[in-house]
Design a protein around this motif. Sequence first.
Motif, PDB file in Angstrom:
ATOM      1  N   TRP A   1     -21.417 -35.553 -64.039  1.00  0.00           N
ATOM      2  CA  TRP A   1     -21.005 -34.781 -64.872  1.00  0.00           C
ATOM      3  C   TRP A   1     -21.853 -34.351 -66.178  1.00  0.00           C
ATOM      4  CZ3 TRP A   1     -15.797 -38.189 -66.057  1.00  0.00           C
ATOM      5  CH2 TRP A   1     -15.147 -38.350 -64.825  1.00  0.00           C
ATOM      6  N   PRO A   2     -22.964 -33.759 -65.690  1.00  0.00           N
ATOM      7  CA  PRO A   2     -24.003 -33.268 -66.776  1.00  0.00           C
ATOM      8  C   PRO A   2     -23.511 -32.392 -67.542  1.00  0.00           C
ATOM      9  CG  PRO A   2     -24.641 -32.239 -64.579  1.00  0.00           C
ATOM     10  CD  PRO A   2     -23.208 -33.162 -64.477  1.00  0.00           C
ATOM     11  N   GLY A   3     -22.375 -31.532 -67.456  1.00  0.00           N
ATOM     12  CA  GLY A   3     -21.775 -30.749 -68.260  1.00  0.00           C
ATOM     13  C   GLY A   3     -21.234 -31.282 -69.526  1.00  0.00           C
ATOM     14  N   PHE A   4     -21.113 -32.585 -69.598  1.00  0.00           N
ATOM     15  CA  PHE A   4     -20.825 -33.098 -70.811  1.00  0.00           C
ATOM     16  C   PHE A   4     -21.806 -33.807 -71.618  1.00  0.00           C
ATOM     17  CE2 PHE A   4     -16.601 -34.004 -68.210  1.00  0.00           C
ATOM     18  CZ  PHE A   4     -15.729 -32.993 -68.852  1.00  0.00           C
ATOM     19  N   SER A   5     -21.897 -34.050 -72.747  1.00  0.00           N
ATOM     20  CA  SER A   5     -22.768 -34.544 -73.434  1.00  0.00           C
ATOM     21  C   SER A   5     -22.894 -36.067 -73.215  1.00  0.00           C
ATOM     22  CB  SER A   5     -22.657 -34.458 -75.118  1.00  0.00           C
ATOM     23  OG  SER A   5     -21.201 -34.891 -75.574  1.00  0.00           O
TER      24      SER A   5
ATOM     25  N   ILE B   1     -14.394 -27.043 -64.494  1.00  0.00           N
ATOM     26  CA  ILE B   1     -15.229 -26.116 -65.110  1.00  0.00           C
ATOM     27  C   ILE B   1     -15.874 -26.681 -66.469  1.00  0.00           C
ATOM     28  CG2 ILE B   1     -13.236 -24.211 -64.729  1.00  0.00           C
ATOM     29  CD1 ILE B   1     -12.104 -24.943 -67.349  1.00  0.00           C
ATOM     30  N   TYR B   2     -15.707 -27.834 -66.793  1.00  0.00           N
ATOM     31  CA  TYR B   2     -16.278 -28.559 -67.640  1.00  0.00           C
ATOM     32  C   TYR B   2     -17.736 -29.629 -67.189  1.00  0.00           C
ATOM     33  CZ  TYR B   2     -12.170 -26.806 -70.011  1.00  0.00           C
ATOM     34  OH  TYR B   2     -11.416 -26.146 -70.466  1.00  0.00           O
ATOM     35  N   SER B   3     -17.248 -30.246 -66.125  1.00  0.00           N
ATOM     36  CA  SER B   3     -18.167 -31.294 -65.657  1.00  0.00           C
ATOM     37  C   SER B   3     -19.371 -30.987 -65.033  1.00  0.00           C
ATOM     38  CB  SER B   3     -17.361 -32.269 -64.526  1.00  0.00           C
ATOM     39  OG  SER B   3     -17.231 -31.486 -63.402  1.00  0.00           O
ATOM     40  N   GLY B   4     -19.748 -29.813 -64.472  1.00  0.00           N
ATOM     41  CA  GLY B   4     -20.853 -29.679 -64.092  1.00  0.00           C
ATOM     42  C   GLY B   4     -21.143 -30.398 -62.682  1.00  0.00           C
ATOM     43  N   GLY B   5     -20.165 -30.969 -62.213  1.00  0.00           N
ATOM     44  CA  GLY B   5     -20.287 -31.500 -60.885  1.00  0.00           C
ATOM     45  C   GLY B   5     -21.252 -32.970 -60.914  1.00  0.00           C
ATOM     46  N   SER B   6     -21.647 -33.217 -59.867  1.00  0.00           N
ATOM     47  CA  SER B   6     -22.509 -34.578 -60.066  1.00  0.00           C
ATOM     48  C   SER B   6     -23.650 -34.485 -59.153  1.00  0.00           C
ATOM     49  CB  SER B   6     -21.737 -35.843 -59.580  1.00  0.00           C
ATOM     50  OG  SER B   6     -20.706 -36.128 -60.522  1.00  0.00           O
ATOM     51  N   HIS B   7     -25.037 -34.886 -59.439  1.00  0.00           N
ATOM     52  CA  HIS B   7     -26.174 -34.748 -58.587  1.00  0.00           C
ATOM     53  C   HIS B   7     -26.778 -36.066 -58.271  1.00  0.00           C
ATOM     54  CE1 HIS B   7     -26.401 -30.369 -59.613  1.00  0.00           C
ATOM     55  NE2 HIS B   7     -26.408 -30.714 -61.076  1.00  0.00           N
TER      56      HIS B   7
ATOM     57  N   VAL C   1     -23.766 -44.808 -69.985  1.00  0.00           N
ATOM     58  CA  VAL C   1     -22.686 -44.027 -70.280  1.00  0.00           C
ATOM     59  C   VAL C   1     -22.893 -43.418 -71.940  1.00  0.00           C
ATOM     60  CG1 VAL C   1     -20.199 -43.791 -70.682  1.00  0.00           C
ATOM     61  CG2 VAL C   1     -21.062 -45.601 -68.917  1.00  0.00           C
ATOM     62  N   ALA C   2     -23.294 -42.117 -71.780  1.00  0.00           N
ATOM     63  CA  ALA C   2     -23.343 -41.230 -73.017  1.00  0.00           C
ATOM     64  C   ALA C   2     -24.436 -42.043 -73.926  1.00  0.00           C
ATOM     65  CB  ALA C   2     -21.798 -41.383 -73.899  1.00  0.00           C
ATOM     66  N   LYS C   3     -25.428 -42.505 -73.616  1.00  0.00           N
ATOM     67  CA  LYS C   3     -26.505 -43.269 -74.044  1.00  0.00           C
ATOM     68  C   LYS C   3     -26.025 -44.309 -75.213  1.00  0.00           C
ATOM     69  CE  LYS C   3     -29.474 -38.990 -74.148  1.00  0.00           C
ATOM     70  NZ  LYS C   3     -30.243 -37.888 -74.674  1.00  0.00           N
TER      71      LYS C   3
END
Length: 347
Positions: A68-72, A316-322, A102-104
Motif C-alpha cells: 500500500w505505497p499510496g498511503f503515508s 483507488i487509494y492503496s497503490g497495490g503492493s510491490h 508500519v508507518a515508520k
Amino acid sequence: MFKSLQIFDKVFYNFCFNFFFTLIIASSSIHAQDPVFTQFYSNPVYLNPAFSGSNKCPRIVSNYRDQWPGFSGNFITTSVTYDQGLQGLNGGFGLIFLSDQVAKTLKSNEVSFSYAYHQHVSRTFTVNYGIQTTFIQKSVDRGNLTFSDMIHPRRGFVFSTNDVISASPVNKFDFSAGIIGYSDKFYLGFAAHHLSEPTLTFLQSASPTASNEVLYRRYTVHGGTEILLGNTSLYTPTKKKESLSPNFIYSRQGEFQQLNLGVYYKKGVYVIGGWYRLHPDLSKFSGDSFIVTLGLETNILRLGYSYDITTSQLSIYSGGSHEVSLALKMYCKPKKQTLRAMSCPSF
C-alpha cells in the motif's frame, strides 16, 4: 472562514489516520497479525519450517515487500533466509532474519532458527517434520502517535495524552512447527506458527493476560502439483521444458482468514504466475486482490517480481503492493540421489 476549514480538514485527517493506527495497537477487536509475502514459495522456510533444507544445497533468499505505497502509513517488510540440508542429521536447518515496519512507527524484528527431519517413506514419497524457535522484538515510536484527547476543537493537536505507551521494546520467544509430504508429482503441507501465543502490548496499564494482546496462532495449509506439458522428460533440455503448476494456500490467524488460489506456467528459465486472494467468511467469499508474478530461475540465481492489484474498496487509494525476491543457490558436492526433488513452485 476558509482558513478555519483548512485547519479543520487537516486536524480531521490526522485524527482519522492516528485513530486507526492506535486501534491496531490497543483495540480489543483488532489483533496482531503476521506479515505475509505474496511470493509465498520464494521464502519457503518462512511459510513452513518443514521446508528447511529442502533444497539440499545451501540457499540464501532475500525478500522486500512494499504494501500500500499510496498511503503515508504503508507496510515495509524485508527478510533474509539461509537454509541447507544436513545429510548427517537426515534433514536440514534454516535461519530467518525478518523486519517489519508500519508507518515508520511500529517496528518488529524477528530471528528464527528451524530444523526439519526428512523421512523417506518410500523411493517416491518423503515426509518432512519441522520445528522452529523465534525471538521477537517489537518497538513503537511514541513521537509519531497522536490520540483523540490531544485535540483542541480549534487549534488541533495541542494537549498531552493520558494514554501511557511504553518506550521500551517488547521481547518474546515463540515456537512453531510444520509438516510436508511430497512426491515427484504433488505436495501437501501444514504449519502452525505462534504455538505459545505470546502477549504483546505497549500499554503499561494493560493486564498481561488481556485477550486483545495475544499474538494468535497462525494455521496454514498449502498444496499443489506440477503438470508437465508437451514431450517434456528428464532428458529434455532445460530451455525447452514446460510445466503448469496449480497451487492453493489457506491460512487463519484469530478471526482473520484468507484463501489464495494460483497457477504458475514455466518454460525453461522463465516463470509467470497468477494468484487470486479471497477472504472467506460464513456467508460469502470476498475478493481482496489479484496477483501477477514474473520470475527468472537458473541453476544458481532466482529473481522474482510480483504486484498485488487490489480489488477491494481500497484499490483507488492503496497503490497495490510491490514485492521483489532474490535467491542464490550455492553449489555443493553431489551426493547419492535418494529421491527426486520436490515439485514445489519457487515464487
